[in-house]
Write a protein that holds these residues in place. Structure first.
Motif, PDB file in Angstrom:
ATOM      1  N   LEU A 133     -12.847   1.898   3.923  1.00  0.00           N
ATOM      2  CA  LEU A 133     -13.590   0.964   3.745  1.00  0.00           C
ATOM      3  C   LEU A 133     -13.101   0.283   4.864  1.00  0.00           C
ATOM      4  CD1 LEU A 133     -13.828   0.940  -0.557  1.00  0.00           C
ATOM      5  CD2 LEU A 133     -15.340   2.244   1.649  1.00  0.00           C
ATOM      6  N   ASN A 134     -11.608   0.141   5.317  1.00  0.00           N
ATOM      7  CA  ASN A 134     -11.517  -1.010   6.381  1.00  0.00           C
ATOM      8  C   ASN A 134     -12.752  -0.803   7.403  1.00  0.00           C
ATOM      9  OD1 ASN A 134      -9.468  -2.002   4.879  1.00  0.00           O
ATOM     10  ND2 ASN A 134      -7.950  -0.969   5.974  1.00  0.00           N
ATOM     11  N   ILE A 161       0.900  -1.794   0.158  1.00  0.00           N
ATOM     12  CA  ILE A 161      -0.184  -0.151  -0.255  1.00  0.00           C
ATOM     13  C   ILE A 161       1.000   1.056  -0.120  1.00  0.00           C
ATOM     14  CG2 ILE A 161      -1.497   1.377   1.249  1.00  0.00           C
ATOM     15  CD1 ILE A 161      -2.900  -1.409   0.121  1.00  0.00           C
ATOM     16  N   MET A 162       1.057   1.902  -1.050  1.00  0.00           N
ATOM     17  CA  MET A 162       1.536   2.714  -0.979  1.00  0.00           C
ATOM     18  C   MET A 162       1.587   4.431  -0.901  1.00  0.00           C
ATOM     19  SD  MET A 162       4.118   0.623  -1.851  1.00  0.00           S
ATOM     20  CE  MET A 162       5.464   1.629  -2.642  1.00  0.00           C
ATOM     21  N   SER A 163      -0.221   4.822  -0.992  1.00  0.00           N
ATOM     22  CA  SER A 163      -0.712   6.418  -0.525  1.00  0.00           C
ATOM     23  C   SER A 163      -1.493   5.954   0.198  1.00  0.00           C
ATOM     24  CB  SER A 163      -0.767   6.718  -1.782  1.00  0.00           C
ATOM     25  OG  SER A 163      -1.562   5.870  -2.216  1.00  0.00           O
ATOM     26  N   GLY A 164      -2.360   6.902   0.557  1.00  0.00           N
ATOM     27  CA  GLY A 164      -3.333   7.561   1.296  1.00  0.00           C
ATOM     28  C   GLY A 164      -3.216   6.700   3.279  1.00  0.00           C
ATOM     29  N   TYR A 165      -2.605   7.210   3.445  1.00  0.00           N
ATOM     30  CA  TYR A 165      -2.136   6.978   4.793  1.00  0.00           C
ATOM     31  C   TYR A 165      -2.780   8.270   5.767  1.00  0.00           C
ATOM     32  CZ  TYR A 165       0.488   2.784   3.845  1.00  0.00           C
ATOM     33  OH  TYR A 165       1.227   1.855   3.341  1.00  0.00           O
ATOM     34  N   ARG A 166      -2.704   8.275   7.115  1.00  0.00           N
ATOM     35  CA  ARG A 166      -3.679   9.319   7.853  1.00  0.00           C
ATOM     36  C   ARG A 166      -2.418   9.794   8.533  1.00  0.00           C
ATOM     37  NH1 ARG A 166      -7.971   7.153  10.470  1.00  0.00           N
ATOM     38  NH2 ARG A 166      -6.292   4.942  10.698  1.00  0.00           N
ATOM     39  N   LEU A 206       0.609  -8.115  -6.282  1.00  0.00           N
ATOM     40  CA  LEU A 206       0.782  -8.126  -7.882  1.00  0.00           C
ATOM     41  C   LEU A 206       0.565  -6.721  -8.575  1.00  0.00           C
ATOM     42  CD1 LEU A 206      -1.983 -10.868  -8.847  1.00  0.00           C
ATOM     43  CD2 LEU A 206       0.469 -10.863  -7.740  1.00  0.00           C
ATOM     44  N   ALA A 207       0.833  -5.434  -7.437  1.00  0.00           N
ATOM     45  CA  ALA A 207       0.598  -3.929  -8.415  1.00  0.00           C
ATOM     46  C   ALA A 207       0.629  -3.242  -7.408  1.00  0.00           C
ATOM     47  CB  ALA A 207      -0.459  -3.776  -9.364  1.00  0.00           C
ATOM     48  N   PRO A 208       1.803  -3.164  -6.611  1.00  0.00           N
ATOM     49  CA  PRO A 208       1.820  -1.680  -5.451  1.00  0.00           C
ATOM     50  C   PRO A 208       1.133  -0.781  -5.471  1.00  0.00           C
ATOM     51  CG  PRO A 208       3.605  -3.753  -5.541  1.00  0.00           C
ATOM     52  CD  PRO A 208       2.530  -3.736  -7.091  1.00  0.00           C
ATOM     53  N   GLY A 209       0.531  -0.310  -5.212  1.00  0.00           N
ATOM     54  CA  GLY A 209      -0.094   1.428  -5.770  1.00  0.00           C
ATOM     55  C   GLY A 209      -1.711   1.408  -6.270  1.00  0.00           C
ATOM     56  N   SER A 210      -1.713  -0.047  -6.855  1.00  0.00           N
ATOM     57  CA  SER A 210      -3.226   0.405  -7.839  1.00  0.00           C
ATOM     58  C   SER A 210      -4.545   0.230  -7.065  1.00  0.00           C
ATOM     59  CB  SER A 210      -2.810  -1.071  -8.791  1.00  0.00           C
ATOM     60  OG  SER A 210      -1.500  -0.877  -9.023  1.00  0.00           O
ATOM     61  N   PHE A 211      -4.371  -0.469  -5.809  1.00  0.00           N
ATOM     62  CA  PHE A 211      -5.184  -0.793  -4.389  1.00  0.00           C
ATOM     63  C   PHE A 211      -4.892   0.072  -3.401  1.00  0.00           C
ATOM     64  CE2 PHE A 211      -4.828  -4.251  -7.686  1.00  0.00           C
ATOM     65  CZ  PHE A 211      -6.150  -4.141  -8.531  1.00  0.00           C
ATOM     66  N   ASP A 212      -4.550   0.994  -3.463  1.00  0.00           N
ATOM     67  CA  ASP A 212      -4.437   1.857  -1.950  1.00  0.00           C
ATOM     68  C   ASP A 212      -5.475   1.958  -0.692  1.00  0.00           C
ATOM     69  OD1 ASP A 212      -1.850   1.713  -2.864  1.00  0.00           O
ATOM     70  OD2 ASP A 212      -1.066   3.620  -3.232  1.00  0.00           O
ATOM     71  N   TYR A 213      -6.921   2.650  -2.060  1.00  0.00           N
ATOM     72  CA  TYR A 213      -7.816   3.274  -1.520  1.00  0.00           C
ATOM     73  C   TYR A 213      -9.425   1.918  -1.753  1.00  0.00           C
ATOM     74  CZ  TYR A 213      -5.461   6.972  -1.900  1.00  0.00           C
ATOM     75  OH  TYR A 213      -4.757   8.990  -1.530  1.00  0.00           O
ATOM     76  N   ILE A 214      -8.946   1.241  -2.303  1.00  0.00           N
ATOM     77  CA  ILE A 214      -9.906   0.335  -3.197  1.00  0.00           C
ATOM     78  C   ILE A 214      -9.767  -0.703  -3.484  1.00  0.00           C
ATOM     79  CG2 ILE A 214     -12.456  -0.175  -4.613  1.00  0.00           C
ATOM     80  CD1 ILE A 214     -13.438   3.135  -4.592  1.00  0.00           C
ATOM     81  N   GLN A 253      -9.778  -4.961   2.668  1.00  0.00           N
ATOM     82  CA  GLN A 253     -10.876  -4.570   2.801  1.00  0.00           C
ATOM     83  C   GLN A 253     -11.723  -5.721   2.043  1.00  0.00           C
ATOM     84  OE1 GLN A 253     -11.081  -1.084  -0.512  1.00  0.00           O
ATOM     85  NE2 GLN A 253      -9.839   0.155   0.984  1.00  0.00           N
ATOM     86  N   ILE A 254     -11.371  -6.281   1.379  1.00  0.00           N
ATOM     87  CA  ILE A 254     -11.935  -7.584   0.657  1.00  0.00           C
ATOM     88  C   ILE A 254     -12.168  -8.694   1.606  1.00  0.00           C
ATOM     89  CG2 ILE A 254     -11.893  -9.461  -1.046  1.00  0.00           C
ATOM     90  CD1 ILE A 254     -10.106  -7.905  -3.054  1.00  0.00           C
ATOM     91  N   PHE A 255     -11.059  -8.790   2.744  1.00  0.00           N
ATOM     92  CA  PHE A 255     -11.231 -10.414   3.554  1.00  0.00           C
ATOM     93  C   PHE A 255     -12.452  -9.240   4.240  1.00  0.00           C
ATOM     94  CE2 PHE A 255      -7.796  -8.311   6.568  1.00  0.00           C
ATOM     95  CZ  PHE A 255      -8.574  -9.125   8.089  1.00  0.00           C
ATOM     96  N   HIS A 256     -12.140  -7.814   5.093  1.00  0.00           N
ATOM     97  CA  HIS A 256     -13.494  -7.683   5.772  1.00  0.00           C
ATOM     98  C   HIS A 256     -14.717  -7.876   5.305  1.00  0.00           C
ATOM     99  CE1 HIS A 256     -11.585  -4.088   8.334  1.00  0.00           C
ATOM    100  NE2 HIS A 256     -10.923  -5.251   8.503  1.00  0.00           N
TER     101      HIS A 256
END
Length: 331
Positions: A51-52, A25-30, A244-252, A257-260
């Motif tokens: 979303l978590n 997860i490359m971005s979207g941090y508080r 598989l694609a770091p940074g592509s799923f940072d927010y959604i 999120q999926i396992f939640h």
């Protein structure tokens, strides 16, 4: 209204300490020193935690509605046969609530992050006991009722819950903080109680043949729940698809999120299956199984809660010591 409020900034992975970083997860941090108000406001902006939080906070209210409905519909306080279901419904209200609170306030500090997730782990281990209690009284196959394994099932589940919380909390300590070791400890901490709790269900659904196997329509719901549980564990362990694609799923769309979502859907199916077993098998179980006692339902629950709170307190205490706090802050 929200446009008039200054929302906390969103940072990249290089701007936050390692303890706050998530795999791929490359971005979207508080901000890592957010105030409680900032944490609450962050619920209304898109971060990698938004979303978590909502995927567990909203289901909490649904499960609470189910709990209250069951209590009043069946007058559960007057019927001891209903007590295991009440314990289970309480557990499925608490674990998503603990998780959503942990994700909400975990950016206040490194110390707060550890303590928040200690409570998250405690909620999950309590849920494992709630599942075990309902399985013991409603789900065990007919031929295993009153067996030695059945008689020791709940005491072992209480011990497993305590072990789960201890091991998961321990995984957050500095000497376990290599990502692989920490992740492995948590996978074991949550997988082992689940696998133990489901031994009677696995046998009933996949292995049992002949008389006493409790074949009914509920088995299909149990199978769906098992499939979702294994998918949840797979996502937690592998960090797919973001790996598989770091940074592509940072927010959604990242694995947490999926396992939640899978966990909540699995819990919903489990709840339906347990309730159906409780109703369909009631007359047979009341005739052949040992009656529900306070000790095997509420007593075990209280013991588990007190033990887990004590464990969380023990693991949290060193974080408030000056030396420990300084070391944590440095990370």
């Amino acid at each position: 209204m929200l446009s008039l409020i200054k929302l906390p900034p969103v940072l990249s992975i290089k701007d936050v300490p390692k303890v706050f970083q998530e795999d791929s997860i490359m971005s979207g941090y508080r901000p890592p020193r957010s105030s409680a108000t900032d944490c609450v406001l962050s619920l209304f902006q898109m971060t990698n935690e938004t979303l978590n939080i909502w995927t567990h906070f909203l289901p909490t209210w649904y499960f609470l509605w189910k709990l209250l409905s069951m209590v009043f519909m069946y007058s559960a306080w007057q019927d001891s046969y209903m007590w295991p279901l009440v314990v289970y419904l309480i557990s499925i209200c608490l674990y998503p609530l603990a998780s959503s609170c942990a994700h909400t306030f975990s950016s206040m500090s490194a110390r707060a992050r550890h303590i928040c997730f200690f409570w998250d782990y405690g909620g999950l281990s309590f849920y494992s006991l709630g599942s075990a209690i309902t399985y013991s009284f409603y789900v065990f196959p007919d031929k295993w009722i009153n067996s030695s394994f059945h008689q020791y099932f709940i005491p072992i589940a209480v011990c497993n819950s305590i072990l789960c919380t201890s091991l998961a909390c321990y995984s957050r300590y500095p000497h376990t903080q290599s990502s692989r070791l920490s992740k492995a400890l948590r996978v074991v901490a949550f997988a082992y109680p689940y696998l133990f709790d489901n031994i009677p269900l696995f046998y009933r659904v996949f292995l049992c043949t002949g008389d006493g196997c409790t074949h009914n329509d509920t088995n299909l719901l149990h199978m769906y729940q098992i499939a979702l549980a294994f998918l949840t564990g797979f996502l937690f362990a592998t960090h797919l698809p973001e790996r598989l694609a770091p940074g592509s799923f940072d927010y959604i769309g990242h694995s947490h999120q999926i396992f939640h979502v899978c966990a909540i859907l699995g819990t919903h199916l489990q709840m339906q299956a347990v309730e159906q077993d409780m109703l369909v098998r009631r007359s047979w179980l009341l005739e052949h199984a040992l009656p529900v006692s306070f000790g095997s339902s509420a007593g075990a629950t209280i013991l588990c809660l007190l033990s887990n709170v004590s464990i969380i307190f023990i693991f949290s205490l060193p974080l408030f010591l000056p030396a420990a706090s300084k070391k944590k802050a440095a990370k």
